[in-house]
Design a protein around this motif. Sequence first.
Motif, PDB file in Angstrom:
ATOM      1  N   HIS A 280      48.816  33.489  23.606  1.00 39.80           N
ATOM      2  CA  HIS A 280      48.446  34.747  24.254  1.00 39.80           C
ATOM      3  C   HIS A 280      49.108  35.023  25.601  1.00 39.80           C
ATOM      4  N   MET A 281      50.089  34.213  25.982  1.00 38.69           N
ATOM      5  CA  MET A 281      50.714  34.421  27.294  1.00 38.69           C
ATOM      6  C   MET A 281      51.324  35.834  27.377  1.00 38.69           C
ATOM      7  N   GLN A 282      52.022  36.234  26.326  1.00 43.28           N
ATOM      8  CA  GLN A 282      52.671  37.548  26.365  1.00 43.28           C
ATOM      9  C   GLN A 282      51.639  38.663  26.367  1.00 43.28           C
ATOM     10  N   ASP A 283      50.553  38.463  25.626  1.00 43.30           N
ATOM     11  CA  ASP A 283      49.528  39.510  25.609  1.00 43.30           C
ATOM     12  C   ASP A 283      48.861  39.645  26.983  1.00 43.30           C
ATOM     13  N   LEU A 284      48.680  38.513  27.660  1.00 44.78           N
ATOM     14  CA  LEU A 284      48.100  38.566  29.008  1.00 44.78           C
ATOM     15  C   LEU A 284      49.020  39.366  29.931  1.00 44.78           C
ATOM     16  N   LYS A 285      50.329  39.196  29.737  1.00 42.00           N
ATOM     17  CA  LYS A 285      51.290  39.943  30.565  1.00 42.00           C
ATOM     18  C   LYS A 285      51.271  41.429  30.204  1.00 42.00           C
ATOM     19  N   ASP A 286      51.218  41.721  28.905  1.00 45.72           N
ATOM     20  CA  ASP A 286      51.201  43.125  28.474  1.00 45.72           C
ATOM     21  C   ASP A 286      49.967  43.829  29.003  1.00 45.72           C
ATOM     22  N   THR A 287      48.849  43.137  28.967  1.00 43.56           N
ATOM     23  CA  THR A 287      47.603  43.746  29.430  1.00 43.56           C
ATOM     24  C   THR A 287      47.668  44.013  30.924  1.00 43.56           C
ATOM     25  N   THR A 288      48.310  43.116  31.654  1.00 44.30           N
ATOM     26  CA  THR A 288      48.444  43.301  33.097  1.00 44.30           C
ATOM     27  C   THR A 288      49.301  44.512  33.396  1.00 44.30           C
ATOM     28  N   GLN A 289      50.333  44.724  32.580  1.00 46.10           N
ATOM     29  CA  GLN A 289      51.286  45.807  32.807  1.00 46.10           C
ATOM     30  C   GLN A 289      50.585  47.144  33.051  1.00 46.10           C
ATOM     31  N   VAL A 290      49.496  47.357  32.327  1.00 47.96           N
ATOM     32  CA  VAL A 290      48.883  48.679  32.454  1.00 47.96           C
ATOM     33  C   VAL A 290      47.460  48.583  32.998  1.00 47.96           C
ATOM     34  N   SER A 291      47.290  47.816  34.075  1.00 50.22           N
ATOM     35  CA  SER A 291      45.929  47.605  34.528  1.00 50.22           C
ATOM     36  C   SER A 291      45.658  47.960  35.987  1.00 50.22           C
ATOM     37  N   SER A 292      44.424  48.200  36.286  1.00 46.65           N
ATOM     38  CA  SER A 292      44.048  48.429  37.679  1.00 46.65           C
ATOM     39  C   SER A 292      42.548  48.355  37.832  1.00 46.65           C
ATOM     40  N   SER A 293      42.016  49.065  38.810  1.00 52.29           N
ATOM     41  CA  SER A 293      40.585  48.910  39.030  1.00 52.29           C
ATOM     42  C   SER A 293      39.906  50.240  39.146  1.00 52.29           C
ATOM     43  N   ARG A 294      38.649  50.254  38.752  1.00 53.98           N
ATOM     44  CA  ARG A 294      37.849  51.447  39.027  1.00 53.98           C
ATOM     45  C   ARG A 294      37.293  51.373  40.435  1.00 53.98           C
ATOM     46  N   SER A 295      37.301  50.122  40.970  1.00 53.05           N
ATOM     47  CA  SER A 295      36.736  49.988  42.313  1.00 53.05           C
ATOM     48  C   SER A 295      37.654  50.615  43.354  1.00 53.05           C
ATOM     49  N   LEU A 296      38.958  50.734  43.038  1.00 53.10           N
ATOM     50  CA  LEU A 296      39.839  51.506  43.926  1.00 53.10           C
ATOM     51  C   LEU A 296      39.443  52.953  43.673  1.00 53.10           C
TER      52      LEU A 296
END
Length: 383
Positions: A280-296
């Motif tokens: 799952h290393m690549q999937d962890l990277k892919d998921t990070t690619q399009v991520s952020s926070s609602r707390s911002l």
Amino acid sequence: AAKTPSFDKDRDYIGFATLPEQVHRKSVKRGFEFTLMVVGESGLGKSTLINSLFLGDLYKNRQMPNVEERIEKTTRVEKKTMDIEERGVRLRLTVVDTPGFGDAINCEDSWRVCTQYIDEQFRQYFTDESGLNRRNIQDNRVHCCLYFVPPWGHSLRQMDLDLIRRLHRKVNIVLVIGKADCLNKTEVRKLKERILQDLEDNHIQLYQFPECDSDEDDDFKQQDRELKASIPFAVVGSNTILEVAGKKVRGRQYPWGVVNVEDAEHSDFIKLRTFLISTHMQDLKDTTQVSSSRSLRCPPLLTYCVPPSQDVHYENFRAQCISQISQHALRERGKLKRDSISSTNGFDAAISETDRLLLQKDEEIRRMQDMLTQMQEKLKQTH
Ligand code: GDP
């Protein structure tokens, strides 16, 4: 007439079937990067586990603070990088450690340090991506956060929930119960159940495993099921190689026997390693690619970009940044308009300059809004 190249004469296929090999060759040449954040109070076996996972010694010169220092201490961020090569494939692994996490009497700043670090990396990536040299961006975004839960206690503590709640929309969190050799099988099962229940009660969603494709082979599907069922991983780490029945194993020697770290009956270490490195290393990277926070602060038009699922984290962050820039441009435009009205009886030249700036701002805002619409469409499709 088109000339057929001589080397293609006898060929009855087009040739694009080699595309995966071309991508593979290019990726191998470039090498891979992976950033892992490790969070948890000191003494839970974090460094031992990281060394066991990557067969290295990342913590050679570590100095342990004494108790007085620990009371005063604030959480720091320490980055260690290691270049690993396996069968010609190079991996640059960065481990982001947070020494001092949970050590002080007041732990409030512990989670703040982690969230700030993750946001800073997103921000840096956003700045680099908007710059001219986009080809050689160094990706320092955190792809996965291993959060260590102690084996003692009955479930998650308030402090764990505080941190997880603040991080789960920014980063892929993977929970790990450290030093699981302190617990027997029933205790591990019960602790896992209670942790999962706590997460559900608090509406926390950790890293979501992607659905296994239906055309995968049965062994892969079975492995995927087992990995999912093991969460949170109850692990044992060791940097000692022992000999058991003539075989060398990574283990912990106790008066009553040996805990073999790599034995699936003894701990989830192998499952964690398979998940994190092999599957799952690549999937962890892919998921990070399009991520952020609602707390911002999330503008209302973007609030549907909710679950930290596939392709979420960084894109969401990026959409928020662009939206904020466009709102700033709108405010500037409003100011220009007011200035232009208040100077109507002023000089023609000044008015035409203001008009030019207004047009420029209008164009800028239109461009941003187009971009936002496109991103919203993309995110809608993703979910
Ligand atoms: P860290 O402060 O979280 O990085 O913890 P360390 O990796 O330095 O480990 C602290 C102590 O716990 C050391 O004495 C380790 O040998 C020991 N330790 C590490 N992993 C385990 C484990 O899985 N089980 C047990 N029982 N002890 C461990």
